[in-house]
Design a protein around this motif. Structure first.
Motif, mmCIF file in Angstrom:
data_model
loop_
_atom_site.group_PDB
_atom_site.id
_atom_site.type_symbol
_atom_site.label_atom_id
_atom_site.label_comp_id
_atom_site.label_asym_id
_atom_site.label_seq_id
_atom_site.Cartn_x
_atom_site.Cartn_y
_atom_site.Cartn_z
ATOM 1 N N TYR A 1 11.552 1.461 0.132
ATOM 2 C CA TYR A 1 10.191 1.609 0.020
ATOM 3 C C TYR A 1 9.713 2.732 -0.728
ATOM 4 O O TYR A 1 8.862 2.844 -1.601
ATOM 5 C CB TYR A 1 9.450 1.665 1.498
ATOM 6 C CG TYR A 1 8.117 2.019 1.450
ATOM 7 C CD1 TYR A 1 7.585 3.379 1.590
ATOM 8 C CD2 TYR A 1 7.072 1.094 1.500
ATOM 9 C CE1 TYR A 1 6.247 3.753 1.676
ATOM 10 C CE2 TYR A 1 5.707 1.385 1.536
ATOM 11 C CZ TYR A 1 5.317 2.814 1.627
ATOM 12 O OH TYR A 1 4.009 3.089 1.619
ATOM 13 N N ILE A 2 10.164 3.875 -0.526
ATOM 14 C CA ILE A 2 9.937 5.313 -1.018
ATOM 15 C C ILE A 2 10.427 5.216 -2.604
ATOM 16 O O ILE A 2 9.526 5.500 -3.471
ATOM 17 C CB ILE A 2 10.927 6.322 -0.592
ATOM 18 C CG1 ILE A 2 10.549 6.625 0.865
ATOM 19 C CG2 ILE A 2 10.562 7.702 -1.419
ATOM 20 C CD1 ILE A 2 11.223 7.680 1.662
ATOM 21 N N HIS B 1 7.704 3.277 -4.768
ATOM 22 C CA HIS B 1 6.053 3.902 -4.752
ATOM 23 C C HIS B 1 6.253 5.202 -5.478
ATOM 24 O O HIS B 1 5.389 5.755 -6.177
ATOM 25 C CB HIS B 1 5.579 4.184 -3.380
ATOM 26 C CG HIS B 1 5.086 3.015 -2.706
ATOM 27 N ND1 HIS B 1 3.882 2.312 -3.401
ATOM 28 C CD2 HIS B 1 5.750 2.114 -1.701
ATOM 29 C CE1 HIS B 1 3.691 1.278 -2.555
ATOM 30 N NE2 HIS B 1 4.707 1.080 -1.559
ATOM 31 N N LYS B 2 7.544 5.754 -5.919
ATOM 32 C CA LYS B 2 8.019 6.944 -6.563
ATOM 33 C C LYS B 2 8.232 6.382 -7.947
ATOM 34 O O LYS B 2 7.958 7.176 -9.043
ATOM 35 C CB LYS B 2 9.218 7.823 -6.251
ATOM 36 C CG LYS B 2 8.704 8.636 -5.171
ATOM 37 C CD LYS B 2 10.177 9.281 -4.784
ATOM 38 C CE LYS B 2 9.887 10.072 -3.713
ATOM 39 N NZ LYS B 2 11.162 10.949 -3.256
ATOM 40 N N ASN B 3 8.477 5.248 -8.490
ATOM 41 C CA ASN B 3 8.541 4.673 -9.716
ATOM 42 C C ASN B 3 7.340 4.262 -10.510
ATOM 43 O O ASN B 3 6.434 3.614 -10.020
ATOM 44 C CB ASN B 3 9.483 3.280 -9.821
ATOM 45 C CG ASN B 3 10.031 3.062 -11.007
ATOM 46 O OD1 ASN B 3 9.664 3.472 -12.075
ATOM 47 N ND2 ASN B 3 11.176 2.569 -11.036
ATOM 48 N N SER C 1 1.076 -1.221 -0.047
ATOM 49 C CA SER C 1 0.036 -0.064 0.154
ATOM 50 C C SER C 1 0.787 1.297 -0.114
ATOM 51 O O SER C 1 1.877 1.399 0.377
ATOM 52 C CB SER C 1 -1.047 0.136 1.231
ATOM 53 O OG SER C 1 -0.067 0.102 2.239
ATOM 54 N N ASP C 2 0.389 2.266 -0.433
ATOM 55 C CA ASP C 2 0.977 3.718 -0.593
ATOM 56 C C ASP C 2 0.750 4.460 0.847
ATOM 57 O O ASP C 2 0.114 5.274 0.748
ATOM 58 C CB ASP C 2 0.631 4.332 -1.858
ATOM 59 C CG ASP C 2 1.615 5.513 -2.066
ATOM 60 O OD1 ASP C 2 1.540 6.345 -2.978
ATOM 61 O OD2 ASP C 2 2.675 5.711 -1.458
ATOM 62 N N LYS C 3 0.997 3.922 1.975
ATOM 63 C CA LYS C 3 0.766 4.457 3.127
ATOM 64 C C LYS C 3 2.202 4.871 3.849
ATOM 65 O O LYS C 3 2.715 3.880 4.662
ATOM 66 C CB LYS C 3 -0.252 3.679 3.906
ATOM 67 C CG LYS C 3 -1.520 3.473 3.411
ATOM 68 C CD LYS C 3 -2.258 2.737 4.133
ATOM 69 C CE LYS C 3 -3.626 2.692 3.483
ATOM 70 N NZ LYS C 3 -4.801 1.722 4.011
ATOM 71 N N GLU C 4 2.993 5.504 3.519
ATOM 72 C CA GLU C 4 4.394 5.702 4.297
ATOM 73 C C GLU C 4 4.328 5.930 5.547
ATOM 74 O O GLU C 4 5.299 5.373 6.125
ATOM 75 C CB GLU C 4 5.019 6.952 3.466
ATOM 76 C CG GLU C 4 6.619 7.150 3.692
ATOM 77 C CD GLU C 4 7.181 8.180 2.923
ATOM 78 O OE1 GLU C 4 8.296 8.847 3.562
ATOM 79 O OE2 GLU C 4 6.799 8.577 1.863
ATOM 80 N N GLU D 1 5.397 0.498 -12.537
ATOM 81 C CA GLU D 1 4.425 -0.374 -11.765
ATOM 82 C C GLU D 1 2.983 0.059 -12.372
ATOM 83 O O GLU D 1 2.211 -0.892 -12.355
ATOM 84 C CB GLU D 1 4.282 -0.247 -10.570
ATOM 85 C CG GLU D 1 4.003 -1.726 -9.916
ATOM 86 C CD GLU D 1 4.584 -3.050 -10.358
ATOM 87 O OE1 GLU D 1 3.960 -4.008 -10.628
ATOM 88 O OE2 GLU D 1 5.679 -2.953 -10.495
ATOM 89 N N ASN D 2 2.794 1.099 -13.095
ATOM 90 C CA ASN D 2 1.570 1.316 -13.477
ATOM 91 C C ASN D 2 1.095 0.653 -14.875
ATOM 92 O O ASN D 2 0.368 0.757 -15.298
ATOM 93 C CB ASN D 2 1.347 2.884 -13.825
ATOM 94 C CG ASN D 2 1.220 3.809 -12.428
ATOM 95 O OD1 ASN D 2 0.671 3.066 -11.504
ATOM 96 N ND2 ASN D 2 1.831 4.870 -12.473
#
Length: 778
Positions: free
Chosen positions: A653-654, A657-659, A574-577, A662-663
């Motif tokens: 982790y950061i 989710h910045k890359n 999940s994108d919950k830093e 993956e979309n």
């Protein structure tokens, strides 16, 4: 067509068949004749050797009989109260008395009682006196008397023994005497050599031996006696003087066996020699006979046999001609039918004979069918691989209508409404597999696919796909769910054992629970990948099931990270830093209060957990983030602070989710994966291109190129070139192939284009690259 007809007119096939049959018949008959001749010769030799040995055994018995008779005679004389006085006379005056004459007369009576006895002697060592029935021995000036005395005093070893004495007559003629001696054992001392001796008639001994040896009047045999001094004796004195017998004598003397037979050449004539050892006299009795005498019967039979053999060959040749003519008729009919229905086919074929015409016509037809079937099969293979990958990665997004529309059930030979099980076979990283070249690794993976298909396919419908990272995934369809888990486990063990036995590297396996609905396949696949990660605990060549993890958690309660694994994985995805940071801080606060060994163990496991989460859930970013993982591992072993290590975990982790990669659609990833598989398996084909791949997958040319470039950042053509160059480098490093052979074998057609590409990527020519690598190896 004229050449074909000319060959048919010459009956080339008929002649070849006839020649082959005749050759085969002649070989068979001559082989049979040769084997029969050798067998007959061996039988005759065996029979002859056995007969000769029996005859020598009788001769040996005759000598033993003579030894016993002479011994008994000597003992009888020794027990005679009158004659025994001659052994102990001390007064020489007694020799002139009437009693001495009477004793000699009595001794003479004993001599003539036995036909083998020539004379009897009594040697009195005190008086150095020989008393005999023969004057020539009685007189000490005679040569025979001297020879007897010398033997008794110097050479006689046993109290009773046979000896052969050689001596020269007064006229210089060599003579031989056979003597049996019996010493006075009651009073034997170094000074007392008193002996009773019996001289045997040599002619009696050899006559009896000749009678036994020449039982068959037609056999030209000779018999000899070889004493323990190596002297040869025979009834023919001239014969034993022949120097050509020295080889015979030497062979027998050096033989350790008590009896044997062998071949020997005398005056360039081959003889069969047989001998037997007489234990009583320590002699060896030898019989020789010319080969051509006892083999004459075989030579006569051989002549008749040769005549019969040639007669049989002539008859067989006639039958072969008739048989060949008979089998040629249907061949000729088939040829005419081929020519009638395919009038132009022969113009493109190099025809040697009628059968060649039929075979090549048939091969041409089969080749055309095979090409069509191969194209169809290849296309189905890649389409099947594509849909299996989609089911594994995005089954939830695939509707039953879409799957049926694309004939997925027929393509995979499954019923989507039945239950499934997923098996992941992972090639263990134990060094054995990685030592092979890339090409060989691909071949081994293909071999494992075939083994798995054969083993599991015997019991269940299944489909296998190579998902990369040394993982082969087996999708098993369950028609009957009763007892299937045990069956599948047995199949997996068999696959593991087979791979270890034949290829010397091992497989680990993860088996999912039963999947009741096809839409849950991708979910179960992720679980199976998760199971496989626990190979860290079970080691290589393991088989992991979901039920096994419960035991791990119960037995490792002190490893609190295992209890937080599911929560940490959920937060990572999940994108919950903020929540992720809180969880990591809590974990590291707990780690601070552990022993050093526990700290190292926990951090290593946390590193492994990140590795696994990224590999399963963010495959497109795995290669980039693995570099950060390597830095993390390096810092751990360099004793970096816990705070620094924690920051590296958060940074990973950061970055994930910045890359934005993956979309990219998972469907596109599966398509690209299939295209890469096609390229890896077909790079040697010069016709491999974007158009060929699109046609194989039945997709549009532009869509295939667009999706591939979006994911891989290079065009399909560039990727194909890179793959071909990769394998070309491997051949340059590991083989002695020429540059021309190498660029052809990896799919390049133009040498100039190959050199241009190679220099662009590696900065040197292929030859320079090869020399540099070999120099480094040296």
């Amino acid at each position: 067509m004229e050449n074909t007809n000319q060959n048919f007119k010459n009956n080339s096939f008929f002649k070849k068949v006839l020649f082959s049959i005749i050759t085969l018949i002649i070989i068979i008959i001559l082989t049979y004749a040769t084997v029969t001749y050798i067998g007959m010769k061996k039988t005759i030799l065996d029979v002859k050797n056995s007969a000769n040995m029996n005859e020598l055994a009788q001769a040996n018995s005759t000598i033993n009989y003579l030894f016993e008779m002479t011994k008994n005679l000597a003992l009888y004389i020794y027990q005679d109260e009158d004659l025994v006085k001659l052994l102990h006379i001390e007064d020489k005056e007694f020799l002139n008395s009437l009693d001495y004459i009477k004793l000699r007369t009595k001794l003479n009576t004993y001599t003539h009682t036995f036909e083998f006895s020539d004379s009897i002697i009594i040697y009195n060592s005190k008086l150095d006196l020989i008393t005999s029935t023969e004057y020539s021995i009685q007189n000490y000036d005679k040569p025979l008397a001297n020879a007897i005395k010398k033997y008794i005093n110097n050479d006689m070893k046993e109290y009773a023994e046979f000896a052969i004495l050689d001596y020269l007559e007064e006229d210089g003629k060599k003579n031989t005497a056979f003597l049996f001696g019996l010493k006075d054992w009651k009073f034997i001392t170094p000074d007392n050599q008193t002996t009773i001796g019996i001289l045997i008639k040599p002619e009696w001994l050899f006559d009896n031996l000749e009678i036994i040896n020449k039982a068959d009047a037609n056999q030209e045999k000779e018999i000899f006696i070889l004493d323990n001094k190596g002297e040869l004796y025979s009834s023919d004195a001239k014969l034993v003087k022949d120097e050509s017998l020295n080889e015979l004598k030497n062979i027998v003397m050096n033989q350790p066996q008590n009896s044997d037979y062998f071949d020997v050449y005398i005056h360039n004539v081959k003889y069969k020699a047989t001998y037997i050892k007489n234990e009583m006299c320590k002699w060896k009795i030898i019989s020789i006979q010319p080969y051509n005498v006892f083999m004459s019967q075989l030579y006569k039979i051989t002549g008749i046999f040769i005549a019969i053999t040639f007669t049989i060959i002539l008859i067989a040749l006639g039958l072969a001609f008739i048989f060949t003519k008979h089998i040629y008729v249907p061949v000729n009919k088939v040829v005419k039918q081929f020519i009638h229905k395919n009038k132009n086919i022969s113009n493109d074929l190099k025809i040697e004979d009628e059968l060649g015409f039929i075979v090549k016509s048939y091969e041409n037809a089969v080749s055309q069918i095979s090409i069509q079937q191969s194209d169809l099969k290849s296309s189905k293979k890649y389409i099947r691989s594509y849909w299996i990958k989609r089911l594994l990665m995005e089954s939830k997004m695939l509707s039953l209508e879409e799957l049926k529309k694309n004939d997925v059930e027929e393509l995979l030979n499954v019923n989507l409404l039945e239950e499934f099980i997923i098996i992941i076979l992972n090639i263990d990283e134990n060094g054995e597999f990685n030592r092979h070249t890339i090409e060989n690794q691909r071949i081994y993976r293909y071999a494992i696919e075939n083994i798995s298909q054969e083993v599991i396919g015997e019991s269940f419908p299944c489909n296998i796909v190579d998902m990369g990272e040394e993982n082969l995934v087996v999708l098993v369809s369950l028609k009957d769910t009763k007892g299937v888990v045990a069956q599948i486990e047995e199949c997996v063990r068999k696959i593991q054992q087979t791979v270890v036995t034949y290829y010397e590297f091992s497989l680990s396996a993860a088996i999912s629970d039963k999947i009741e609905n096809y839409s849950d396949i991708s979910k179960s696949y992720k679980k199976a990948l998760h199971l496989l990660s626990y190979k860290l605990i079970y080691g290589n060549e393991c088989m992991i099931k979901e039920s096994m993890l419960e035991e791990i958690f119960e037995s490792n309660k002190e490893m609190f990270i295992l209890q937080k694994e599911q929560k940490l994985e959920g937060l990572f995805i999940s994108d919950k830093e903020e929540l992720f940071r809180t969880e990591i801080n809590e974990i590291f606060e707990t780690i601070k209060n552990m022993k050093y060994s526990e700290i190292m163990s926990s951090i290593n496991y946390l590193s492994f957990l990140f590795y696994k989460i990224i590999k399963i859930n963010f495959p497109m970013q795995f290669n980039e983030q693995i570099k950060q993982m390597n830095i993390l591992n390096k810092n751990i072993f360099n004793s970096a602070s816990l705070e620094e290590i924690k920051e590296i975990f958060i940074e990973i982790y950061i970055n994930i989710h910045k890359n934005p990669q993956e979309n990219i659609s998972t469907t596109n990833n599966m398509l690209v994966s299939t295209i890469i598989q096609i390229i890896e398996e077909n790079y040697k084909d010069p016709n491999l291109s974007q158009e060929w791949i699109a046609s194989t997958l039945k997709l549009s040319y532009s869509n295939v190129g667009k999706v591939f470039k979006l994911v891989e950042k290079v065009s399909i053509a560039e990727y194909v070139n890179k793959v071909r160059l990769k394998y070309a480098c491997e051949l340059l490093e590991n083989t002695n192939y020429s540059i021309n052979d190498i660029f052809n074998s990896v799919g390049f057609v133009n040498q100039s284009y190959f050199f241009t590409l190679f220099k662009k990527y590696f900065g040197c020519t292929p030859k320079q690259y090869q020399l540099q690598k070999k120099f480094k190896q040296f």
